[in-house]
Write a protein that holds these residues in place. Structure first.
Motif, PDB file in Angstrom:
ATOM      1  N   TYR A 289     -24.055 -28.284   8.722  1.00  0.00           N
ATOM      2  CA  TYR A 289     -23.016 -27.555   9.448  1.00  0.00           C
ATOM      3  C   TYR A 289     -22.976 -26.090   9.011  1.00  0.00           C
ATOM      4  CZ  TYR A 289     -18.462 -26.333  11.404  1.00  0.00           C
ATOM      5  OH  TYR A 289     -17.445 -25.727  12.106  1.00  0.00           O
ATOM      6  N   LEU A 290     -22.972 -25.874   7.705  1.00  0.00           N
ATOM      7  CA  LEU A 290     -22.907 -24.505   7.190  1.00  0.00           C
ATOM      8  C   LEU A 290     -24.124 -23.695   7.606  1.00  0.00           C
ATOM      9  CD1 LEU A 290     -21.516 -25.103   3.575  1.00  0.00           C
ATOM     10  CD2 LEU A 290     -20.274 -24.393   5.614  1.00  0.00           C
ATOM     11  N   SER A 291     -25.272 -24.318   7.585  1.00  0.00           N
ATOM     12  CA  SER A 291     -26.503 -23.626   7.974  1.00  0.00           C
ATOM     13  C   SER A 291     -26.436 -23.197   9.440  1.00  0.00           C
ATOM     14  CB  SER A 291     -27.709 -24.536   7.752  1.00  0.00           C
ATOM     15  OG  SER A 291     -28.890 -23.941   8.224  1.00  0.00           O
ATOM     16  N   GLU A 292     -25.916 -24.068  10.300  1.00  0.00           N
ATOM     17  CA  GLU A 292     -25.866 -23.778  11.734  1.00  0.00           C
ATOM     18  C   GLU A 292     -24.862 -22.670  12.040  1.00  0.00           C
ATOM     19  OE1 GLU A 292     -24.991 -27.527  13.501  1.00  0.00           O
ATOM     20  OE2 GLU A 292     -27.029 -28.313  13.252  1.00  0.00           O
ATOM     21  N   ILE A 293     -23.698 -22.720  11.437  1.00  0.00           N
ATOM     22  CA  ILE A 293     -22.668 -21.733  11.789  1.00  0.00           C
ATOM     23  C   ILE A 293     -22.975 -20.361  11.191  1.00  0.00           C
ATOM     24  CG2 ILE A 293     -21.051 -22.120   9.854  1.00  0.00           C
ATOM     25  CD1 ILE A 293     -18.798 -22.044  11.978  1.00  0.00           C
ATOM     26  N   LYS A 294     -23.595 -20.342  10.025  1.00  0.00           N
ATOM     27  CA  LYS A 294     -23.915 -19.065   9.378  1.00  0.00           C
ATOM     28  C   LYS A 294     -25.084 -18.354  10.054  1.00  0.00           C
ATOM     29  CE  LYS A 294     -22.308 -20.304   4.720  1.00  0.00           C
ATOM     30  NZ  LYS A 294     -22.705 -20.513   3.305  1.00  0.00           N
ATOM     31  N   ALA A 295     -25.800 -19.071  10.920  1.00  0.00           N
ATOM     32  CA  ALA A 295     -26.972 -18.483  11.572  1.00  0.00           C
ATOM     33  C   ALA A 295     -26.587 -17.476  12.652  1.00  0.00           C
ATOM     34  CB  ALA A 295     -27.837 -19.587  12.191  1.00  0.00           C
ATOM     35  N   TYR A 296     -25.350 -17.520  13.131  1.00  0.00           N
ATOM     36  CA  TYR A 296     -24.927 -16.592  14.180  1.00  0.00           C
ATOM     37  C   TYR A 296     -24.788 -15.181  13.597  1.00  0.00           C
ATOM     38  CZ  TYR A 296     -23.891 -20.495  17.315  1.00  0.00           C
ATOM     39  OH  TYR A 296     -23.984 -21.593  18.116  1.00  0.00           O
ATOM     40  N   PRO A 297     -25.286 -14.164  14.334  1.00  0.00           N
ATOM     41  CA  PRO A 297     -25.210 -12.789  13.814  1.00  0.00           C
ATOM     42  C   PRO A 297     -23.787 -12.233  13.753  1.00  0.00           C
ATOM     43  CG  PRO A 297     -26.052 -12.796  16.064  1.00  0.00           C
ATOM     44  CD  PRO A 297     -26.004 -14.230  15.624  1.00  0.00           C
ATOM     45  N   ASN A 298     -22.853 -12.801  14.514  1.00  0.00           N
ATOM     46  CA  ASN A 298     -21.462 -12.310  14.509  1.00  0.00           C
ATOM     47  C   ASN A 298     -20.545 -13.175  13.659  1.00  0.00           C
ATOM     48  OD1 ASN A 298     -21.822 -14.367  16.445  1.00  0.00           O
ATOM     49  ND2 ASN A 298     -20.059 -13.679  17.670  1.00  0.00           N
ATOM     50  N   VAL A 299     -21.145 -13.922  12.734  1.00  0.00           N
ATOM     51  CA  VAL A 299     -20.364 -14.726  11.773  1.00  0.00           C
ATOM     52  C   VAL A 299     -20.502 -14.114  10.394  1.00  0.00           C
ATOM     53  CG1 VAL A 299     -20.276 -16.916  10.521  1.00  0.00           C
ATOM     54  CG2 VAL A 299     -20.368 -16.911  13.019  1.00  0.00           C
ATOM     55  N   PHE A 300     -19.365 -13.898   9.758  1.00  0.00           N
ATOM     56  CA  PHE A 300     -19.328 -13.410   8.377  1.00  0.00           C
ATOM     57  C   PHE A 300     -18.648 -14.483   7.539  1.00  0.00           C
ATOM     58  CE2 PHE A 300     -19.490  -9.855  11.234  1.00  0.00           C
ATOM     59  CZ  PHE A 300     -20.412  -9.000  10.645  1.00  0.00           C
ATOM     60  N   TRP A 301     -19.379 -14.983   6.573  1.00  0.00           N
ATOM     61  CA  TRP A 301     -18.862 -16.080   5.753  1.00  0.00           C
ATOM     62  C   TRP A 301     -18.233 -15.497   4.493  1.00  0.00           C
ATOM     63  CZ3 TRP A 301     -18.459 -20.724   7.788  1.00  0.00           C
ATOM     64  CH2 TRP A 301     -18.058 -21.787   6.978  1.00  0.00           C
ATOM     65  N   SER A 302     -16.988 -15.840   4.262  1.00  0.00           N
ATOM     66  CA  SER A 302     -16.254 -15.263   3.138  1.00  0.00           C
ATOM     67  C   SER A 302     -15.929 -16.330   2.115  1.00  0.00           C
ATOM     68  CB  SER A 302     -14.960 -14.617   3.648  1.00  0.00           C
ATOM     69  OG  SER A 302     -14.164 -14.187   2.574  1.00  0.00           O
ATOM     70  N   GLU A 303     -16.509 -16.184   0.928  1.00  0.00           N
ATOM     71  CA  GLU A 303     -16.250 -17.147  -0.139  1.00  0.00           C
ATOM     72  C   GLU A 303     -15.735 -16.470  -1.407  1.00  0.00           C
ATOM     73  OE1 GLU A 303     -19.447 -20.663   0.758  1.00  0.00           O
ATOM     74  OE2 GLU A 303     -20.201 -18.887  -0.287  1.00  0.00           O
ATOM     75  N   GLY A 304     -15.508 -15.182  -1.337  1.00  0.00           N
ATOM     76  CA  GLY A 304     -15.026 -14.464  -2.512  1.00  0.00           C
ATOM     77  C   GLY A 304     -13.595 -14.831  -2.833  1.00  0.00           C
ATOM     78  N   SER A 305     -13.175 -14.439  -4.011  1.00  0.00           N
ATOM     79  CA  SER A 305     -11.837 -14.798  -4.474  1.00  0.00           C
ATOM     80  C   SER A 305     -10.763 -13.862  -3.937  1.00  0.00           C
ATOM     81  CB  SER A 305     -11.800 -14.794  -6.005  1.00  0.00           C
ATOM     82  OG  SER A 305     -12.166 -13.517  -6.503  1.00  0.00           O
ATOM     83  N   GLU A 306     -11.171 -12.695  -3.425  1.00  0.00           N
ATOM     84  CA  GLU A 306     -10.188 -11.722  -2.949  1.00  0.00           C
ATOM     85  C   GLU A 306     -10.303 -11.572  -1.438  1.00  0.00           C
ATOM     86  OE1 GLU A 306     -10.329  -8.414  -6.228  1.00  0.00           O
ATOM     87  OE2 GLU A 306     -12.148  -9.638  -6.223  1.00  0.00           O
ATOM     88  N   TYR A 307      -9.164 -11.645  -0.784  1.00  0.00           N
ATOM     89  CA  TYR A 307      -9.181 -11.691   0.678  1.00  0.00           C
ATOM     90  C   TYR A 307      -8.234 -10.694   1.330  1.00  0.00           C
ATOM     91  CZ  TYR A 307      -5.067 -14.524  -0.405  1.00  0.00           C
ATOM     92  OH  TYR A 307      -3.880 -14.972  -0.913  1.00  0.00           O
ATOM     93  N   LEU A 308      -7.461  -9.953   0.582  1.00  0.00           N
ATOM     94  CA  LEU A 308      -6.468  -9.083   1.193  1.00  0.00           C
ATOM     95  C   LEU A 308      -7.106  -7.942   1.986  1.00  0.00           C
ATOM     96  CD1 LEU A 308      -3.685  -8.991  -1.540  1.00  0.00           C
ATOM     97  CD2 LEU A 308      -3.789 -10.338   0.552  1.00  0.00           C
ATOM     98  N   GLU A 309      -8.279  -7.488   1.573  1.00  0.00           N
ATOM     99  CA  GLU A 309      -8.975  -6.474   2.368  1.00  0.00           C
ATOM    100  C   GLU A 309      -9.360  -7.051   3.721  1.00  0.00           C
ATOM    101  OE1 GLU A 309     -12.495  -3.120   1.994  1.00  0.00           O
ATOM    102  OE2 GLU A 309     -12.423  -4.774   0.548  1.00  0.00           O
ATOM    103  N   GLU A 310      -9.737  -8.336   3.740  1.00  0.00           N
ATOM    104  CA  GLU A 310     -10.050  -8.993   5.006  1.00  0.00           C
ATOM    105  C   GLU A 310      -8.805  -9.078   5.886  1.00  0.00           C
ATOM    106  OE1 GLU A 310     -11.687 -12.676   3.844  1.00  0.00           O
ATOM    107  OE2 GLU A 310     -13.565 -11.809   3.106  1.00  0.00           O
TER     108      GLU A 310
END
Length: 532
Positions: free
Chosen positions: A404-425
């Motif tokens: 699932y992760l491989s398929e969804i991350k393959a899109y060029p308009n997908v940004f995967w966020s796994e960092g600990s800080e998210y307020l800038e997002e």
């Protein structure tokens, strides 16, 4: 033997009839539970304060502590810390036995100490931990000591415990102290021992690297166990905790502050928005803090109602964590940017209030969004626990998660966020689609559009506190994928809907924003600055 123990024994006989050893072990453990139940150090009411979910299941606290509670870091009562006993009596640790059971069967007959506070020649009958009232009373003397340092122009040593940058709610307070010549703040990265298969050493090292990058080498207090596996104590004037529960090695848990020279304080890492927060705020460990910095008067009132010390250490400062958001500015890029925030609670456990996640229901729909909206950037931000939970065999399993992760991350308009800080997002996104209770409240600091995914309308009053309800009423609530898609269409079409509900929600949550940390600092300074 009580009724529940009898039923447990009969169930084990039925299940393990062909295994006499298992039946014998079950019977032995039921006897052991009786030993624990009769111990002077076992307090079932105290234990239930640590494990409030047992109040719903009706499970026997003694059996729970025997089978799994001690391994999860729960203590049998206010006067016995299991991890502390095991450090003082390593032979019990090597045998892998329940610490209180070891004490009752062997330790008390051999003169074993139960606490580092207990003098070597003091019997366990003559020793007891200070009560929470005595602990609270001791802060006057501790602040007097800080006053004397302060009057001499000496810096006040403050240590912030963190397990990851995601669990650093007091960072704005740390930053203020870093700029204030009266303080010497440092960060100690402590091990998060709550599980979920994370590499503790790697997690600590990654967090320490970020601390050094952001604040310099001098800001880090690096902690590691010695050759015997003993973790060091941390000495300071003030220690700031990231969590109220026992989550780490016992020297870095709130109860360890009892009888020690430092002053412990705490700020919440998540805004209390669901009714589960009522149970969290009634956790016994809150009574160990000198100051509990809270988000609003409503939260303070909830805290007071369940506190063993009536919430006398609670102070309304505002939500300190969110001060960070004010550092970031929205920058239009010509493309809409939608944050997809997914909670981990695909299984609610004993507390159904926590079963908020809709991910499994909408997984294929989420995967289709980048293709449906090629001119929209999607920032997927799953809770760090979501995919580890889904990797369990009873859900998807590792192979399905990886696919699932491989398929969804393959899109060029997908940004995967796994960092600990998210307020800038938060600052950069145009809108959010989510099912996370804490993000629900935090998002309203941005003043931007929110789509919240609910399972059913009754969840609004059934699971959420008034502040959460206010935020939900100001959100676009979705009960199906068509409603989620309609929300995305409105963002793409720039059909921004402002409402009085959104303003009410923002005013309700953003007390003292963006100066909540300054309010907390002012409250601390009152304690050790002599009034002229």
């Amino acid at each position: 033997m009580d009724k529940q123990a009898v039923l447990l024994f009969l169930d084990r006989v039925r299940r393990y009839a062909l295994s006499p050893k298992a039946v014998i072990n079950t019977f032995a453990n039921i006897i052991n539970a009786r030993v624990i139940r009769q111990s002077r150090f076992f307090d079932p009411e105290f234990y239930l304060e640590q494990c409030p979910e047992l109040k719903q299941t009706g499970e026997d606290p003694a059996l729970h502590y025997l089978f799994c509670g001690h391994a999860a870091g729960f203590n049998p009562g206010p006067n016995f810390v299991g991890a502390e006993y095991l450090e003082l009596n390593p032979e019990a640790q090597k045998q892998g036995v329940n610490p209180l059971l070891h004490f009752e069967k062997k330790g008390k007959h051999s003169g074993a100490r139960i606490s580092l506070l207990q003098q070597p020649n003091q019997s366990y009958q003559d020793f007891k931990y200070p009560t929470v009232e005595e602990h609270q009373a001791s802060f006057t003397e501790k602040f007097d000591s800080i006053k004397r340092k302060f009057a001499k122009g000496q810096k006040i040593d403050v240590v912030f415990f963190v397990t990851s940058m995601a669990l650093f709610p007091s960072k704005p307070l740390f930053d203020l102290m870093l700029k204030d010549s009266r303080f010497s703040p440092r960060i100690a990265v402590v091990p998060d021992l709550r599980g979920l298969g994370n590499d503790v050493e790697a997690t600590m090292a990654a967090c320490e690297k970020k601390v050094v990058e952001r604040s310099g080498e001098a800001s880090l207090w690096k902690l590691r166990p010695d050759a015997d596996g003993i973790w060091p104590e941390v000495s300071a004037d003030i220690i700031v905790y990231p969590l109220p529960q026992n989550y780490s090695y016992f020297k870095y848990n709130p109860q360890f502050s009892v009888g020690r020279a430092f002053v412990p304080i705490f700020a919440n890492y998540g805004y209390p928005s669901t009714k589960f927060a009522v149970e969290v705020l009634s956790h016994y460990n809150y009574a160990y803090f000198c100051k509990v910095f809270l988000e609003s008067q409503d939260v303070l009132d909830i805290y007071k109602s369940g506190s063993p010390i009536n919430g006398t250490n609670g102070v309304v400062t505002g939500y300190i964590k969110m001060d960070e958001l004010a550092k970031y500015e929205y920058k239009a890029t010509g493309r809409k940017r939608i944050l997809i925030a997914l909670h981990h609670s695909v299984e609610g456990g004993a507390n159904r209030i926590l079963e908020l996640s809709n991910f499994i229901r909408y997984a294929e729909f989420f995967k289709s969004l980048p293709k449906r909206y090629p001119n929209v950037d999607f920032v997927f931000r799953p809770h760090p626990f979501l995919f580890p939970v889904l990797s369990r065999p009873k859900h998807w399993g590792k192979e399905m998660v990886e696919r699932y992760l491989s398929e969804i991350k393959a899109y060029p308009n997908v940004f995967w966020s796994e960092g600990s800080e998210y307020l800038e997002e938060f600052a950069l996104a145009d809108a959010i689609v989510q099912d996370c209770a804490s993000f629900l409240v935090e998002w309203f600091y941005t003043g931007k559009q929110c789509c919240y995914m609910l399972k059913q309308e009754s969840d609004i009053e059934g699971k959420f506190l008034p502040v959460g309800q206010k935020c939900l009423h100001a959100s676009h609530i979705a009960y199906n994928q068509e409603q989620i898609q309609a929300f995305i269409d409105s963002i793409v079409g720039e059909k921004i809907i402002s409402s009085s509900d959104a303003l009410v929600a923002k005013q309700a949550v953003s007390v003292n924003y963006p100066n909540a940390a300054q309010k907390a600092l002012d409250e601390l300074l009152k304690c050790f600055i002599e009034e002229k």
